[in-house]
Design a protein around this motif. Structure first.
Motif, short mmCIF file in Angstrom:
data_model
loop_
_atom_site.label_atom_id
_atom_site.label_comp_id
_atom_site.label_asym_id
_atom_site.label_seq_id
_atom_site.Cartn_x
_atom_site.Cartn_y
_atom_site.Cartn_z
N GLY A 572 7.86 1.95 -9.36
CA GLY A 572 6.68 2.68 -9.75
C GLY A 572 5.33 2.12 -9.41
N GLY A 573 5.25 0.90 -9.54
CA GLY A 573 3.83 0.07 -9.13
C GLY A 573 3.33 0.19 -7.69
N SER A 574 4.68 0.15 -6.92
CA SER A 574 4.23 0.14 -5.56
C SER A 574 3.80 1.41 -5.00
N ILE A 575 4.49 2.58 -5.62
CA ILE A 575 3.99 3.93 -5.37
C ILE A 575 2.70 4.28 -5.87
N ILE A 576 2.36 3.65 -6.78
CA ILE A 576 0.69 4.00 -7.31
C ILE A 576 -0.08 3.34 -6.23
N ALA A 577 0.31 2.09 -5.79
CA ALA A 577 -0.44 1.31 -5.12
C ALA A 577 -0.66 2.05 -3.74
N GLY A 578 0.27 2.38 -3.10
CA GLY A 578 0.42 2.99 -1.94
C GLY A 578 -0.41 4.41 -2.00
N VAL A 579 -0.49 5.18 -3.32
CA VAL A 579 -1.19 6.47 -3.30
C VAL A 579 -2.65 5.91 -3.18
N ILE A 580 -2.98 4.99 -3.84
CA ILE A 580 -4.40 4.45 -3.86
C ILE A 580 -4.91 4.09 -2.75
N CYS A 581 -3.99 3.48 -1.98
CA CYS A 581 -4.39 2.94 -0.38
C CYS A 581 -4.31 4.22 0.59
N GLY A 582 -3.58 5.51 0.12
CA GLY A 582 -3.58 6.58 0.91
C GLY A 582 -4.66 7.50 0.74
N LEU A 583 -5.53 7.45 -0.51
CA LEU A 583 -6.44 8.22 -0.68
C LEU A 583 -7.55 8.55 0.06
N PRO A 584 -8.16 7.44 0.70
CA PRO A 584 -9.16 7.59 1.69
C PRO A 584 -8.85 8.47 2.93
N PHE A 585 -7.71 8.70 3.10
CA PHE A 585 -7.18 9.35 4.29
C PHE A 585 -6.78 10.90 3.68
N ALA A 586 -6.38 11.07 2.24
CA ALA A 586 -6.31 12.15 1.90
C ALA A 586 -7.45 12.94 1.69
N VAL A 587 -8.47 12.08 1.32
CA VAL A 587 -9.77 12.64 0.96
C VAL A 587 -10.34 13.31 2.32
#
Length: 633
Positions: A572-587
């Motif tokens: 779960g923690g690594s998924i959250i970390a991945g989402v945070i790192c992917g947010l700049p691209f999603a934005v």
């Protein structure tokens, strides 16, 4: 060294049933890693070969004074298929001959790829081009399904001077050194996907050398205590790991070779792949077959420090020293660096930062597992939970190896799950079709539409451009009708951008799904193999607990909790970390609800798969805890 390999071979043969099972687990891990690593390399080499072959379709531009020919390349569409239409006109003698053709195409000549030639059996499509002159060899195409047309034109034709048809004409004197913007985009995406797949594979392959580590360390410690030198212990360990990994690497290479046909059927850029493109070549194949065993041997040797320095402590099963908090700081630093990436970051920066995150997660994983164990032990209310928690504290490295694949895959899923864009929805309203030709006029266009039995008529006529409004169902028929006026003239519709976007986004979705599927398969395989290895490592402990009266279901419950607790937290923690790192691209515009749904499905299936793989160790646990049998090493 020869003696070390001979002794390692004897130890492998004489390890008994459980020792043989441990060797098979390592063999399986190396086989999976090698096969998938070669497939990742093959994808890159195939795309490089495709880009090199098709460079002539988008050649580099020169100055007008240096040019001997003019080229106009663009994608046109027939239904949901893209056709690369290349219009060429000679400006002076010595115009370069397109690769695969016998001569520079004269005005009115038309060459087609084999797939386009077959598609011309449709009357609607055939009417859009001049009579067929010859074929374009497959050796000059992206793949067997690519639709390519080369049309000879007069340099004075209006269609060769278009400024509003998405691309201006290119002045050329050769067909080398070309590369399209689309190829650059795909190259960047492929490199990122390769980094996401290769990093967990390399870590998984290196971890294979540490399977059944406790049994091997005890055996090597005994050899040290009876007089073996540190160098001999290191040599034997390396030889044993290299022998096993070499066999696994060969099996993985065979699996890769047998998978050619399947890999070639994965569509990309509107075409499947030539089978030969997926051959990595002898140098790469030999390099992997040599590097994988060497890496596995190096990983096994790195873990020998305690055996070499304190063999008595290993023999007495003393708890190794605790892990340090600095490991967690490495993750924090890597995640901060990842969060600073943007969609404009270079491919090299993105790949380096992602590699840093993977390495940091792998470094900090055992420390986090030990913290999970301490917290769980403090709140344990059942024997099974207490046994699981104490095991996490005593040997966090072994527990981490069971869930490492899930943690790394969780980061991948979180990072790219948001970047799986939804398909572009077509406009259900009226659609414009624009035609540019030296002879098309409002009157000739209306006449062609009437002859075709269409109700659509010219909506506007700018200088050199005729626009017709038609319903979506009439678009292809309108294109065909207008093409009969000037076969080969550029045709475009507003709906073409939908098709173009759908093709690229479809490729991105395929890539995302492949990365997620491969990552979760690696995670499931890693969990199953590492779980069985962990049972073999602790069979003496399990046997003693069973002889002391501990019910088998308590031991099995503890074994399951030992995987489940770090699985939930780390996954779960690594998924959250991945989402945070992917947010700049999603934005940057790549976010989609479909990506979230894909992420959720993959996470659920992945966690269920890992739990099922871990459950496969239950029969093995029962076999190593037979009551009445004295525990042996």
């Amino acid at each position: 060294m020869v003696k070390s390999f001979a002794l390692a071979a004897r130890l492998l043969r004489g390890g008994g049933r459980h020792g043989l099972l441990g060797t098979v687990l390592t063999l399986a891990a190396v086989t999976v890693s090698t096969a998938l690593l070669l497939a990742a390399i093959a994808a890159n080499s195939a795309f490089a070969a495709r880009t090199e072959r098709t460079a002539w379709q988008t050649p580099a531009s020169v100055s007008e004074s240096e040019a001997t020919a003019i080229q106009f390349s663009r994608n046109e569409y027939f239904g949901d298929r893209a056709i690369t239409v290349i219009r060429l006109a000679a400006l002076k003698p010595g115009a370069p001959v397109p690769p695969g053709l016998d001569a520079f195409p004269a005005p009115g000549q038309f060459y087609a790829s084999p797939a386009l030639r077959d598609a011309l059996s449709s009357g609607d499509l055939a009417a859009r081009f001049p009579p067929l002159t010859g074929d374009i060899p497959e050796a000059e195409l992206a793949g067997p399904d690519q639709l390519v047309a080369v049309i000879g034109m007069d340099p004075g034709a209006v269609s060769m001077k278009a400024q509003n048809m998405e691309q201006t004409p290119t002045w050329i004197n050769g067909f080398g050194d070309g590369e399209s913007v689309e190829a650059l985009i795909y190259d960047i995406l492929l490199k990122i996907a390769t980094a996401l797949v290769a990093a967990p594979l390399l870590i998984f392959g290196a971890a294979a050398a540490r399977l059944t580590v406790a049994r091997r360390d005890t055996r090597l410690a005994a050899l040290r205590l009876v007089g073996a030198t540190p160098a001999q212990v290191v040599a034997m360990t390396a030889a044993e790991a290299v022998l096993t990994a070499a066999v696994g690497a060969v099996l993985g290479a065979l699996i890769y070779l047998m998978g050619f046909a399947g890999l070639a059927q994965i569509p990309m850029q509107g075409s499947n792949w030539f089978t030969g493109d997926l051959w990595v070549g002898v140098p790469w194949l030999l390099g992997v077959l040599i590097a994988v065993p060497l890496m596995t041997g190096a990983s096994a040797v790195i873990g020998l420090r305690q055996v070499v320095v304190s063999p008595l402590g290993v023999a007495r099963r003393q708890t190794p020293p605790g892990l340090r908090f600095v490991r967690l700081l490495a993750v924090v630093a890597a995640l901060i660096a990842a969060s600073l990436m943007t969609a404009q970051s270079s491919t090299t920066v993105i790949m380096v930062v992602l590699a840093m995150v993977f390495l940091a997660l792998n470094l900090a994983g055992p420390f986090i597992v030990s913290v999970i164990g301490r917290i769980s032990a403090a709140f344990a209310r059942t024997p099974a939970r207490l046994l699981a928690a104490r095991r996490l504290v005593d040997d966090p490295r072994s527990a981490w190896r069971t869930v490492a694949g899930v943690a790394l895959t969780g980061f991948i899923a979180g990072f790219i799950g948001l970047l799986s864009p939804s398909a572009i929805e077509a406009d259900t309203g009226r659609t414009q079709v624009a035609v540019e030709s030296s002879i098309v006029t409002t009157e000739s266009a209306d006449a062609a539409l009437t002859a075709a039995g269409l109700t659509a008529r010219v909506d506007s006529a700018d200088p050199g451009v005729v626009r017709v409004l038609a319903t979506p169902d009439e678009v292809e028929k309108v294109k065909t009708a207008l093409a009969t006026i000037d076969p080969g003239a550029p045709l475009t519709a507003d709906s073409d951008s939908v098709v173009q976007g759908t093709i690229m986004l479809g490729d991105i979705q395929v890539g995302v799904r492949i990365v997620l599927i491969v990552s979760f398969l690696v995670a499931i395989a890693s969990a199953g193999i590492a779980g069985a290895s962990s049972v073999l490592d602790r069979r003496r402990t399990y046997s003693l607990l069973r002889l002391a009266g501990t019910p088998l279901k308590v031991l099995d419950r503890a074994r399951a909790l030992e995987t489940r607790l770090p699985l939930i937290v780390m996954g779960g923690g690594s998924i959250i970390a991945g989402v945070i790192c992917g947010l700049p691209f999603a934005v940057a515009g790549m976010f989609s609800v479909a990506g979230m749904v894909t992420l959720g499905i993959c996470v659920v299936i992945g966690f269920l798969g890992v739990a099922a793989a871990s459950g496969l160790s239950r029969p093995l646990l029962r076999s190593v805890t037979v009551v009445g049998v004295a525990p042996q090493e």
